[in-house]
Enzyme design. Sequence first.
Site, mmCIF file in Angstrom:
data_model
loop_
_atom_site.group_PDB
_atom_site.id
_atom_site.type_symbol
_atom_site.label_atom_id
_atom_site.label_comp_id
_atom_site.label_asym_id
_atom_site.label_seq_id
_atom_site.Cartn_x
_atom_site.Cartn_y
_atom_site.Cartn_z
ATOM 1 N N GLU A 1 55.920 48.298 19.777
ATOM 2 C CA GLU A 1 56.252 48.840 18.463
ATOM 3 C C GLU A 1 57.601 49.579 18.437
ATOM 4 O O GLU A 1 57.683 50.728 18.025
ATOM 5 C CB GLU A 1 55.128 49.783 18.001
ATOM 6 C CG GLU A 1 53.791 49.076 17.870
ATOM 7 C CD GLU A 1 52.670 49.965 17.382
ATOM 8 O OE1 GLU A 1 51.824 49.466 16.629
ATOM 9 O OE2 GLU A 1 52.620 51.156 17.777
HETATM 10 C C1 ACM Z 1 49.501 49.644 20.879
HETATM 11 O O1 ACM Z 1 48.353 49.693 20.366
HETATM 12 N N1 ACM Z 1 50.543 50.045 20.192
HETATM 13 C C2 ACM Z 1 49.707 49.138 22.213
#
Ligand code: ACM
Length: 766
Positions: free
Chosen positions: A348
């Site tokens: 992310e």
């Molecule tokens: C995640 O759940 N961002 C690895």
Amino acid sequence: MKNYLTLLLLAVLFTSCSHQKPTFTKDDISIIPKPSSIQLHESAFEFESKTKLVVTEAAHKKAANYLKGLFSTSAGFEFSESTSKTAAAVIFETVEGLKEGAYKLVVNPSQIIISASEESGFFNGVQTIRQLLPSEIESTNEVSVNWYVPCLSIEDEPRFKWRGMHNDFSRHFIDIDEVKSFLDYLALYKMNMYHMHLTDDQGWRIEIKQYPLLTEKGAWRTPNNQDTICMERAEENKLYTIDEAKFKTIDGERKYGGFFTQEQIKEIVAYADDRCITVVPEIDMPGHFKAAIDNYPFLSCNGQSGWDTVFTHPSCLGKDTTYEFMKNVLSEVVDLFPYEYIHIGGDEVNIASWKECPLCQKAIKDNNLKDEHELQSFFNRDIEQFLHSKGKKLMGWDEIVEGGLTKDAAVMWWRGWRPEAPKKAAENGNELVITPTDAYYFDYLNEGNTLEKIYNYEPVPENFTAEEEANVLGIQANLWSEWIPSFKRLQYQAFPRMLAVAENAWASKENKDFEAFNARVEKQYPRLDELGVYYYIPIVKGLDKTIAMVDSTKVKLELAYPLEGVEIYYTTDGSVPTKETTKYTEPFTVSDTVEIKARAYKGEIFNDIKKTKVEQKVYLNSEAIEPKSKGLKRFLISGKLKKVEDIKLKTTTKYEVVDSVDIADFKGKKPVNMVFSGYIKAEKDGIYQFETRSDGGDYLYIGDTLVVDNSGWHGPRKRYGNVALKAGWHPITIKYRPSDKPRVISAWYGMQGKDLQLINSTVTGF
Ligand code: ACM
Ligand code: ZN
């Protein structure tokens, strides 16, 4: 060796069965994860204070120590060790050729023999003995019971070598004592990997001596909006209460947080190692890095820190100082964790920040990189080489696959919606840990990722070749803690689902069966009760939707599934249901507009409140008509409209007759607004429920009464509403304003509490 075992086996079968001791049946036994094979025999072995442990090698030590610890606490027995094989003994015996974690267990009335090829096999054998003992073995006080273990032989080995659980320390912190308890739960269920997510935007949780601000400031935050929401939820559910011990006043301000000193990390790693559990640290980079950037602003692009539209601004990958900082941090981390892999997150990342940063853009150009994904891969490779120089390997979330990766990196697949990521990694020969949102995200509620769904989830993707399957190290469940502010809530999210993951990680596909597993889970509850573990119990059903009535209605509550000892308590005055409020025994009558709240209790364990409103309705009279034609009129109105209410029918609008409320040929085409109208039949007087499903938005009216408001601008979704109808024909109108890519418009109705039926030409006319 072989002869010796055969002799022992014969001894079990023919000679030494004592008849004072009880004989157990299959139903008395609940071992999770399920062993590969069990042969149950007559009689039992009884642990007594004089029982000896025959320990002859270092590989036996951890298992023997754990067994001693259990009996010391709950029975007050202090077993002594011996190196010669005596009777009334637990004999640890090293054999060749069993795989890592595998063991054989033979219990006869005078001896228990555990054989394995290495220490974790012995340790797992002891955990099986633990689960064969009365649940009082978990007691923290000395108790007096007969410590019988059924006579049997077990052969057992794990399917996967990675049987993991994860804790997120950043969003909400759990302390070292809580971590130790959690490690004990892992041990009980033969789980052997512990992933510590130690750093993230919301807090830095590991001491780094070179950068003291990371914990001096980065470990403490002004309570954020998640803390505030948790504290609000705590008014109805005390599991959301944030422990006072996790607050500290700094410069006159009340801050939330906590961190581990390096000494505590060593203590955790050693505690885990005593239980044959490997600790995997995660230092999430270059995104999820706000806690560091806030305190070391040189890490940022353009001085930016904080939240962008979805994620936080990552650290700048165009500055040498970033790379240096990461390596300095990791230098300290690698020395604390003996395991070969270091997890560097990589998930992310808000790459938009790099698009706007001249230094990042220069790094892309200077290194002939295609885009920002490749910039992240460039960074990953540099970190990977650094880790290699320290004798370590890199692990990351599946985003690290995107810009290309070396064979050496291991990938944790989490994005259930990106099935191509594990395939790409597997084709490339990378090792994989399977931990997708669809099943193994334990921050999701139990009603979403259910025990059964988790249990029946096959972790190896169908499109893997045998060679690719061999690269699957195993599976892991994650406990992201945004909405898990206390250790009790963490237990509630973890249990009993962790048992399903333990069995998925251990038992072969062929050796699994949900019904049988579920029966064994129920037998584990007394053990979890002894351990003080708070676990999920079935939620109350019957309040999922608002309840409508004319004069009065009967409210029926039930549990999502039966579980012994679970009772429902409820209120109708808006107050929090407790064991002091009304206990539900049978359907009750409501004749006022009230709010009903209910929750289940099992002893002191309670679950989330379910609530709904009871609405009073006035009957809509039917019209004195008898439709001549079956079906509904469908009018089409072209033009892009902002709101559903903008749909206007002119008297000149042409229509077609349709059988049902359906998008028909308009799916995926240029959006056209639709109005369905005609009459619908109410068979008898009563409360009717109407439901629509649409993308974009819709309204459903009976006469002039808006019954279903499914407006707004949304993807395909359902909404419902209730209305009181007198028997006969009622005018119905459904207005649908599709999204840019029309997907669906459907409608159902039926008497409240009964199955709904599709609205079609059998019940409509005009
Ligand atoms: C995640 O759940 N961002 C690895
Ligand atoms: Zn930059």
